[in-house]
Design a protein around this motif. Structure first.
Motif, mmCIF file in Angstrom:
data_model
loop_
_atom_site.group_PDB
_atom_site.id
_atom_site.type_symbol
_atom_site.label_atom_id
_atom_site.label_comp_id
_atom_site.label_asym_id
_atom_site.label_seq_id
_atom_site.Cartn_x
_atom_site.Cartn_y
_atom_site.Cartn_z
ATOM 1 N N GLU A 203 39.884 19.332 2.411
ATOM 2 C CA GLU A 203 39.500 19.918 3.685
ATOM 3 C C GLU A 203 38.481 21.047 3.481
ATOM 4 O O GLU A 203 37.487 21.128 4.205
ATOM 5 C CB GLU A 203 40.748 20.451 4.383
ATOM 6 N N VAL A 204 38.707 21.885 2.491
ATOM 7 C CA VAL A 204 37.783 22.986 2.202
ATOM 8 C C VAL A 204 36.414 22.432 1.792
ATOM 9 O O VAL A 204 35.374 22.915 2.252
ATOM 10 C CB VAL A 204 38.348 23.915 1.098
ATOM 11 N N ARG B 38 45.173 17.883 -0.382
ATOM 12 C CA ARG B 38 44.663 17.731 0.981
ATOM 13 C C ARG B 38 43.858 18.953 1.413
ATOM 14 O O ARG B 38 42.768 18.830 1.974
ATOM 15 C CB ARG B 38 45.833 17.515 1.941
ATOM 16 N N LEU B 39 44.363 20.140 1.103
ATOM 17 C CA LEU B 39 43.677 21.373 1.487
ATOM 18 C C LEU B 39 42.357 21.540 0.748
ATOM 19 O O LEU B 39 41.366 21.988 1.326
ATOM 20 C CB LEU B 39 44.587 22.578 1.249
ATOM 21 N N ARG B 40 42.318 21.171 -0.531
ATOM 22 C CA ARG B 40 41.067 21.257 -1.286
ATOM 23 C C ARG B 40 40.014 20.318 -0.708
ATOM 24 O O ARG B 40 38.841 20.665 -0.620
ATOM 25 C CB ARG B 40 41.308 20.951 -2.766
ATOM 26 N N GLU C 15 54.048 19.795 -2.749
ATOM 27 C CA GLU C 15 53.094 20.914 -2.846
ATOM 28 C C GLU C 15 51.775 20.460 -3.474
ATOM 29 O O GLU C 15 50.701 20.877 -3.048
ATOM 30 C CB GLU C 15 53.706 22.052 -3.657
ATOM 31 N N GLU D 77 49.868 18.602 -0.814
ATOM 32 C CA GLU D 77 49.301 19.536 0.154
ATOM 33 C C GLU D 77 48.088 20.246 -0.433
ATOM 34 O O GLU D 77 47.063 20.395 0.243
ATOM 35 C CB GLU D 77 50.344 20.571 0.590
ATOM 36 N N LEU D 78 48.171 20.661 -1.679
ATOM 37 C CA LEU D 78 47.052 21.321 -2.336
ATOM 38 C C LEU D 78 45.841 20.393 -2.410
ATOM 39 O O LEU D 78 44.704 20.797 -2.125
ATOM 40 C CB LEU D 78 47.457 21.769 -3.746
#
Length: 93
Positions: free
Chosen positions: A75-76, A71-73, A65, A68-69
């Motif tokens: 990406e944002v 990676r998502l940050r 998790e 993933e967090l």
């Protein structure tokens, strides 16, 4: 004052240290002292291992998790930069 050098430990060493805490019945501090490592490092590894096994505190993220967090940050952030660039571009006719 702390050292500028941070020692890196292998994943195998970390797993073995965590297993030693689990199997020995000793405290994290005692095991860390025996291994010659920082008790705070071992405590962090142990806490993450417990979370990954589903034994962590409520709301504590697993390693997957956390990745993933991260990676998502990223990406944002990249999308926000793209939006800013597009806002500055003159409209096409």
């Amino acid at each position: 004052m702390g050292s500028k050098y941070t020692k890196r430990y292998t994943e195998e060493f970390k797993r073995d240290a965590i297993a030693l805490v689990d199997s020995s019945g000793k405290t994290v501090t005692a095991v860390a002292r025996e291994l010659g490592i920082s008790s705070e490092s071992l405590r962090g590894w142990y806490r993450r291992a417990k979370a990954d096994r589903g034994e962590g505190e409520p709301g504590e993220l697993t390693s997957a998790e956390r990745e993933e967090l991260k990676r998502l940050r990223k990406e944002v952030r990249e999308q926000q930069q793209t939006i800013e660039i597009l806002k500055k571009r003159p409209p096409s006719s």
